[in-house]
Write an enzyme that holds these catalytic residues in place. Sequence first.
Site, PDB file in Angstrom:
ATOM      1  N   HIS A  18       0.819  -1.210   0.000  1.00  0.00           N
ATOM      2  CA  HIS A  18       0.000   0.000   0.000  1.00  0.00           C
ATOM      3  C   HIS A  18       0.855   1.262   0.000  1.00  0.00           C
ATOM      4  CE1 HIS A  18      -3.650   2.328   0.773  1.00  0.00           C
ATOM      5  NE2 HIS A  18      -2.991   2.980   1.709  1.00  0.00           N
ATOM      6  N   HIS A  68     -10.076   3.381  -0.884  1.00  0.00           N
ATOM      7  CA  HIS A  68     -10.377   2.919   0.469  1.00  0.00           C
ATOM      8  C   HIS A  68     -11.212   1.653   0.336  1.00  0.00           C
ATOM      9  CE1 HIS A  68     -10.073   4.939   4.627  1.00  0.00           C
ATOM     10  NE2 HIS A  68      -8.884   4.873   4.066  1.00  0.00           N
TER      11      HIS A  68
END
Length: 737
Positions: free
Chosen positions: A34, A85
């Site tokens: 990430h 998200h």
Amino acid sequence: MSLPESDRELVVDELGREPTPAEAALFENLWSEHCAYRSSRPLLSAFESEGEQVVVGPGDDAAVVELPTADRTDEVYVTMGIESHNHPSYVDPFDGAATGVGGIVRDTLSMGAYPIALADCLYFGDFEADHSKYLFEGVVEGISHYGNCIGVPTVGGSVDFHPDYEGNPLVNVACVGLLTPDRLVTAEAQEPGNKLLIVGNATGRDGLGGASFASEDLAEDAETEDRPAVQVGDPYAEKLLIEANEVLVDEDLVESARDLGAAGLGGASSELVAKGGLGAHIELERVHQREPNMSGLEILLAESQERMCYEVRPENVDRVREVAERFDLGCSVIGDVTDGNYVCTFEGETVVDVDAHFLGEGAPMNDLEATEPETPTRALPETRPDLDEAFETVVSSPNTASKRWVYRQYDHEVGVRTAVGPGDDAAILAIREATPEAAGDGAGPDAAADHLGLAISAGAAPNWTDAAPYEGARAVALENATNLAAKGAEPLAAVDCLNGGNPENPDVYGGFTGIVEGLADMCSALSVPVVGGNVSLYNDSASGPIPPTPTVAMVGTRPGVDAPSLPASAEGEVLLVGDRELASGDPALGGSEYLVRYDGSDRFPAVASEPAALVEALAAVARDASTRAVHDVSHGGVAVALAEMVTDDVGLTVELPSPDGETGTAGACFHEAPGRAIVQTTEPSAVREAFDGVAPVERLGEPRTDGALTLEVGEARIRYGAGEIASLRSTIESALE
């Protein structure tokens, strides 16, 4: 949280000792997929990110682009950012989506900009599944709640349904901000001796390990087991932070800034000083907290929302405190910028002592195997539905149906800039701070406009990239550029959110490689720099990987905001421009909603050979005074585009040529080649001249006053009243209500 053994060995070699628990956790998060892009960074060099208009490119919290203005002394910048998200929105759809909005807005603030628009691109499983509806409803509620509370309009985006998102939905949010050159702030620490401050909400235990959580496949028990990794947002605190940030930037109190997102304070502060080639000394117990007995590691890595990290000169610290107090925000002086290591102490004990550059850039890149996806074969449905049945099925599909239920929950007019809002091809905002360059001859009444129009388009097409990752991604980029051109805007720059499954699977990584290369190639052909973005991998679940999904958010500019409408006008001839597939006589249906609904496959349709010329011609035509309406043709093909143009007052009578090839009527009505538009004009010869040598122009028909759509293809003919079409397109609204 645990640091993989291979990474631990690298850390031990660098430090000359075993890492402390806090160091190990910090490395695990900042070296995660990430944050470090370990599987994607080797591919991202394919994007061209430079251009005369690019002020700040990839690598900061948001990109900064200069708007084209008539006077160089009248410089105005916009920021562009996008983030995902995804995992949090599966675990907790409301808070996961809401905090996605909050995070991308703070990325905008950290550049010194004021947020002026949001666009959300949402991807869910089969619409008929109860769990998909639960996620869909919660995500939309979270986005609308947060965006409406902070007063930033949500002006565009997309919603798509595909069965492979069932166990892993995607929530991609883009934000555009506005600033002038004197307000520009970056995330690069400036000078040793400056103070580091945290301004905003108090720190709690929410969001611990969020970065590493986002870098793993979703497990079947993720909705319960991973809930502590999801942040909880407070939009009212974010609104106060937006206004406080304005004052701090206006008074030149900020030397550099970074929002606290992935990996919390540890991520923001270490990246800030690393970009400046510096270090820091941070006393973690100084951070204002909302929960008792927090450990140093929890304070370091918590991803509590609505917090900013500022570098401030010592003489300005008291004034920053005063501003924070005025807006009822917490403010902590947590340490200093140094010329040494990145050091964190907790109650007198050193818990982190590492080189900031190694922490941020030392993660090794993955060398992964990629299998090239197979090219779809032509396997058209054995039983072909008649035109009436196919029209009803495709027009009422959740992917092509009206998304009014979604965007009517968003405040898209707050800020009084929105001239064209959700539901059109692209949104348009009025940038009254910028005077546009002359648009040239024949540009219509806006040629001498006294302010600039900023057009925004955002979205992807899972059916396209699932069928053909490379060609589908090229089509996604062209589709967004065509959306802008349909409103008379010239593309300026783009950001992307590249979503994929587990890259350790060669077929998944092959598909991901395809979307990166396809997007890069088309943006290069359009001369649109890709100035920033986000990568989200490991979007796998028990139900399998998601389709490779390249969300693009693209902005363009035009003189003024008086764009042609999407609905049909009562006057003017109706033309179809850019349809090479129809001219070929046998349109390809690959990636189309028609084949999804009728269980077939086909090669993906050809993309325009000169896309930049096509987009330029369409933008010029859309700005012409004789143009009455323009609508991009994409999902669902010409049939859906026509259905979207019909109103209660104005209908259309249209005749499409019936191709000679195997796809026949279905190919004419439902193929989804990008780079096409329906143009309604009182000067059809001028449109043909504009596209001469660029793309074919086909006459379709004319408007009618009874609000009906009559469509003929060869011997097939259908007729629907406006009310009947509206009823077909209300699938989402009626199902959820």
